[in-house]
Design a protein around this motif. Structure first.
Motif, PDB file in Angstrom:
ATOM      1  N   VAL A 194      32.415  72.420  40.475  1.00 56.73           N
ATOM      2  CA  VAL A 194      31.276  72.387  39.539  1.00 56.73           C
ATOM      3  C   VAL A 194      31.755  72.712  38.117  1.00 56.73           C
ATOM      4  N   PHE A 195      32.727  73.588  38.002  1.00 57.57           N
ATOM      5  CA  PHE A 195      33.242  73.914  36.658  1.00 57.57           C
ATOM      6  C   PHE A 195      34.149  72.804  36.112  1.00 57.57           C
ATOM      7  N   GLY A 197      34.526  69.525  37.391  1.00 60.77           N
ATOM      8  CA  GLY A 197      34.044  68.148  37.493  1.00 60.77           C
ATOM      9  C   GLY A 197      34.916  67.299  38.387  1.00 60.77           C
ATOM     10  N   LEU A 198      34.287  66.284  38.967  1.00 55.49           N
ATOM     11  CA  LEU A 198      34.994  65.355  39.854  1.00 55.49           C
ATOM     12  C   LEU A 198      35.681  64.251  39.073  1.00 55.49           C
TER      13      LEU A 198
ATOM     14  N   ARG B  87      30.268  57.103  40.835  1.00 58.04           N
ATOM     15  CA  ARG B  87      29.259  58.066  40.390  1.00 58.04           C
ATOM     16  C   ARG B  87      27.857  57.492  40.612  1.00 58.04           C
ATOM     17  N   GLY B 149      40.883  55.532  40.813  1.00 61.77           N
ATOM     18  CA  GLY B 149      41.185  56.293  39.600  1.00 61.77           C
ATOM     19  C   GLY B 149      39.947  56.801  38.874  1.00 61.77           C
ATOM     20  N   GLU B 150      38.780  56.693  39.509  1.00 66.78           N
ATOM     21  CA  GLU B 150      37.562  57.196  38.863  1.00 66.78           C
ATOM     22  C   GLU B 150      37.385  58.702  39.122  1.00 66.78           C
ATOM     23  N   ILE B 151      37.811  59.125  40.301  1.00 63.73           N
ATOM     24  CA  ILE B 151      37.702  60.534  40.697  1.00 63.73           C
ATOM     25  C   ILE B 151      39.105  61.124  40.725  1.00 63.73           C
ATOM     26  N   ARG B 152      39.192  62.383  40.284  1.00 62.35           N
ATOM     27  CA  ARG B 152      40.535  62.983  40.270  1.00 62.35           C
ATOM     28  C   ARG B 152      40.978  63.349  41.689  1.00 62.35           C
ATOM     29  N   ASN B 155      40.636  67.890  47.093  1.00 61.49           N
ATOM     30  CA  ASN B 155      40.140  68.006  48.461  1.00 61.49           C
ATOM     31  C   ASN B 155      38.822  67.235  48.586  1.00 61.49           C
ATOM     32  N   ASP B 158      35.719  69.105  49.957  1.00 59.47           N
ATOM     33  CA  ASP B 158      35.040  69.994  49.006  1.00 59.47           C
ATOM     34  C   ASP B 158      34.170  69.196  48.043  1.00 59.47           C
ATOM     35  N   MET B 159      34.692  68.058  47.590  1.00 59.74           N
ATOM     36  CA  MET B 159      33.944  67.221  46.645  1.00 59.74           C
ATOM     37  C   MET B 159      32.667  66.693  47.285  1.00 59.74           C
ATOM     38  N   HIS B 192      25.302  64.775  38.011  1.00 58.42           N
ATOM     39  CA  HIS B 192      26.140  64.453  36.847  1.00 58.42           C
ATOM     40  C   HIS B 192      27.008  65.654  36.471  1.00 58.42           C
ATOM     41  N   ILE B 193      26.445  66.857  36.597  1.00 56.30           N
ATOM     42  CA  ILE B 193      27.234  68.063  36.314  1.00 56.30           C
ATOM     43  C   ILE B 193      28.427  68.156  37.265  1.00 56.30           C
ATOM     44  N   VAL B 194      28.207  67.854  38.549  1.00 61.46           N
ATOM     45  CA  VAL B 194      29.314  67.891  39.496  1.00 61.46           C
ATOM     46  C   VAL B 194      30.397  66.883  39.097  1.00 61.46           C
ATOM     47  N   PHE B 195      29.991  65.771  38.555  1.00 62.49           N
ATOM     48  CA  PHE B 195      31.012  64.794  38.109  1.00 62.49           C
ATOM     49  C   PHE B 195      31.684  65.216  36.799  1.00 62.49           C
ATOM     50  N   ASP B 196      30.909  65.758  35.880  1.00 63.70           N
ATOM     51  CA  ASP B 196      31.458  66.052  34.557  1.00 63.70           C
ATOM     52  C   ASP B 196      32.048  67.448  34.420  1.00 63.70           C
ATOM     53  N   GLY B 197      31.539  68.393  35.247  1.00 59.13           N
ATOM     54  CA  GLY B 197      32.002  69.774  35.162  1.00 59.13           C
ATOM     55  C   GLY B 197      31.284  70.564  34.079  1.00 59.13           C
ATOM     56  N   ARG B 201      36.760  71.536  28.219  1.00 55.56           N
ATOM     57  CA  ARG B 201      38.200  71.330  28.454  1.00 55.56           C
ATOM     58  C   ARG B 201      38.940  71.219  27.133  1.00 55.56           C
TER      59      ARG B 201
END
Lengths: 201, 201
Positions: A194-195, A197-198, B87, B149-152, B155, B158-159, B192-197, B201
């Motif tokens: 959550v911190f 991001g995916l 996403r 390559g869209e998701i880093r 695990n 967990d995602m 969206h928060i889960v994707f963006d964090g 950064r």
């Protein structure tokens, strides 16, 4: 176990046995289906002792709820002085709630069964206050993180709920499964997601 | 409503009324406390009609569960051809599950009351399959996102759980509150928060 063989004196131990017996019975067979007689029988205590300490089945139930809430507030008070980054403090908070939950799993199961189960006539106890309190704690931390430049600008409420969601699902996995699919460390990793991001940025 | 005044013929309408009446009674007063007689009375249908379609209270309950599961699988089949980024597809999936849940809220309330409530002797129905299925769908999407390559890298499990957690807490808010603190659009923003964090950064 007969209540007529001798006169029982109230004692702290008898009180604790009554609370323990009631918790097991309420959780296993439901609040409505559990009688004062059954609780006393399981606790090895006479009815007058139950009435002395709790006045009624309702009183015993409310004492269980209040004890649990006191433990929750004590845990929050312990967390007050925790330092570190906002990420560390949010994670530490969720881990503490998780630990407190696991330490009193039957009580939390009872709370869930009252919250989601068929109404059983249990006296009202404000179960929402747990969530309201947790929302407030995380909200304060997140706002602090935004002010300090650690958390990006955005809807604080959404951020709080996204964090709370990871804690909540991890706790719920402990309630109903012999083999929970998530443990404490999985919850911690989810919170890091959550911190961080995916998405690749 | 007397079962002796005239001979009732089974009909699709009578079958639907029985399912509707059973759902309301099971949810409001519990599975164990609901009798075949009450279901028939509420549905305005005679007992032989219930036995004709469902054989027993157990059979009626299992039919409710199976119908719900069929709707869930139909929703998944509809989603099979959805395009867009990972996403978008994860969010679209969670929104569809949310919508399907809201459309059958009493049924989902019954599932939660069985899952978290005091055991009531309802015949076993595999409620875990909903989660297992959703975990599989999101897992496939996330893995596809990593490959593209869209998701880093990370695990996948967990995602998946971090995404599912946001959906789950939003759905749970619909179950027990007159005024849910989260709605569908809040869930979407949480995803969206889960994707963006959260973190800068």
């Amino acid at each position: 176990m007969s209540s007529t063989t001798h006169q029982q004196q109230p004692s702290v131990e008898a009180r604790e046995r009554l609370l323990g017996a009631a918790l097991v019975l309420f959780t296993q067979q439901g609040y409505a289906a559990t009688s004062v007689r059954e609780i006393c029988l399981k606790a090895g205590v006479t009815k007058p002792v139950l009435y002395y300490y709790f006045k009624s089945k309702e009183g015993l139930y409310l004492q269980l709820m209040e004890d649990s809430h006191s433990r929750f507030e004590a845990m929050l008070a312990d967390l007050g002085s925790i330092g570190g980054s906002i990420r560390q403090r949010v994670i530490r908070f969720c881990e503490s709630v998780f630990d407190t939950t696991v330490q009193q799993l039957p009580l939390v199961q009872l709370i869930y069964s009252i919250y989601y189960g068929t109404p059983q006539g249990a006296p009202p106890f404000d179960l929402e206050q747990y969530y309201d309190r947790m929302l407030l704690v995380i909200s304060t931390l997140i706002q602090e993180g935004i002010d300090a430049g650690e958390i990006r600008e955005g809807n604080v409420n959404d951020m709080v709920w996204a964090s709370l969601a990871c804690m909540s699902i991890a706790i719920e996995e402990q309630l109903c499964h012999c083999n929970p699919r998530l443990d404490r460390s999985a919850m911690t990793r989810m919170l890091h997601i959550v911190f961080d991001g995916l998405a690749v940025r």
